[in-house]
Write a protein that holds these residues in place. Structure first.
Motif, PDB file in Angstrom:
ATOM      1  N   LEU A  89       0.843  -1.199   0.000  1.00 46.47           N
ATOM      2  CA  LEU A  89       0.000   0.000   0.000  1.00 46.47           C
ATOM      3  C   LEU A  89       0.881   1.254   0.000  1.00 46.47           C
ATOM      4  CD1 LEU A  89      -2.506  -1.305   2.691  1.00 46.47           C
ATOM      5  CD2 LEU A  89      -2.878  -1.209   0.214  1.00 46.47           C
ATOM      6  N   ILE A  92      -0.711   4.828   1.305  1.00 49.49           N
ATOM      7  CA  ILE A  92      -0.939   4.833   2.754  1.00 49.49           C
ATOM      8  C   ILE A  92       0.409   4.830   3.464  1.00 49.49           C
ATOM      9  CG2 ILE A  92      -1.830   3.486   4.697  1.00 49.49           C
ATOM     10  CD1 ILE A  92      -4.097   2.550   2.802  1.00 49.49           C
ATOM     11  N   MET A 109      -7.375   1.158   7.810  1.00 47.24           N
ATOM     12  CA  MET A 109      -7.326   1.170   6.342  1.00 47.24           C
ATOM     13  C   MET A 109      -6.737  -0.109   5.775  1.00 47.24           C
ATOM     14  SD  MET A 109      -6.473   5.084   5.221  1.00 47.24           S
ATOM     15  CE  MET A 109      -5.142   5.387   6.338  1.00 47.24           C
ATOM     16  N   THR A 110      -5.743  -0.682   6.464  1.00 47.74           N
ATOM     17  CA  THR A 110      -5.119  -1.898   5.936  1.00 47.74           C
ATOM     18  C   THR A 110      -6.046  -3.102   5.985  1.00 47.74           C
ATOM     19  OG1 THR A 110      -4.059  -2.403   8.051  1.00 47.74           O
ATOM     20  CG2 THR A 110      -2.762  -1.153   6.447  1.00 47.74           C
ATOM     21  N   ALA A 113      -8.079  -1.935   2.442  1.00 41.99           N
ATOM     22  CA  ALA A 113      -7.413  -1.332   1.279  1.00 41.99           C
ATOM     23  C   ALA A 113      -6.708  -2.394   0.436  1.00 41.99           C
ATOM     24  CB  ALA A 113      -6.396  -0.295   1.747  1.00 41.99           C
ATOM     25  N   ASP A 114      -6.584  -2.077  -0.849  1.00 39.48           N
ATOM     26  CA  ASP A 114      -5.742  -2.861  -1.734  1.00 39.48           C
ATOM     27  C   ASP A 114      -4.823  -1.908  -2.494  1.00 39.48           C
ATOM     28  OD1 ASP A 114      -7.245  -1.792  -3.840  1.00 39.48           O
ATOM     29  OD2 ASP A 114      -8.507  -3.562  -3.990  1.00 39.48           O
TER      30      ASP A 114
END
Length: 116
Positions: A89, A92, A109-110, A113-114
């Protein structure tokens, strides 16, 4: 009477200035802490990838963090998970490295998220 009004007008200005200065110091320090946390996670990821934690009685990097750093097992597992997730990421990761995002926000977010 005008002198009393003048001093009443000045006091809130000074109080706001002092509070703004203190607030600025707090947010600046938080940025440093966020950036240091990013660096910690980069080191954790490297330590885990290299398998340096693999010592008798330890099952994972999270166990090593628990034993050596006193981090609770759930928190240690999350640090290892987030550390690995950040590798995929870049946006981020860059914001976190600059101290623009807190660990709590990055952790959340992790989860979803991708790379895209």
């Amino acid at each position: 009477m005008p002198a009393a009004l003048a001093s009443a007008d000045i006091r809130p200005h000074f109080a706001a200035s002092a509070s703004e200065q203190l607030g600025d110091q707090i947010t600046e320090l938080c940025g440093y802490i966020y950036a240091a946390t990013y660096r910690l996670l980069v080191l954790i990821r490297e330590y885990d990838e290299q398998g340096y934690w693999n010592q008798p009685g330890l099952c994972s990097c999270a166990h090593w963090l628990n034993f050596q750093c006193g981090i609770g097992m759930n928190a240690a597992r999350e640090k290892v998970r987030v550390a690995h997730a950040l590798a995929d990421l870049p946006e981020i990761s860059a914001a976190f490295e600059k101290g623009q995002l807190s660990y709590s926000k990055v952790r959340a977010m992790t989860r979803i998220a991708d790379r895209d």
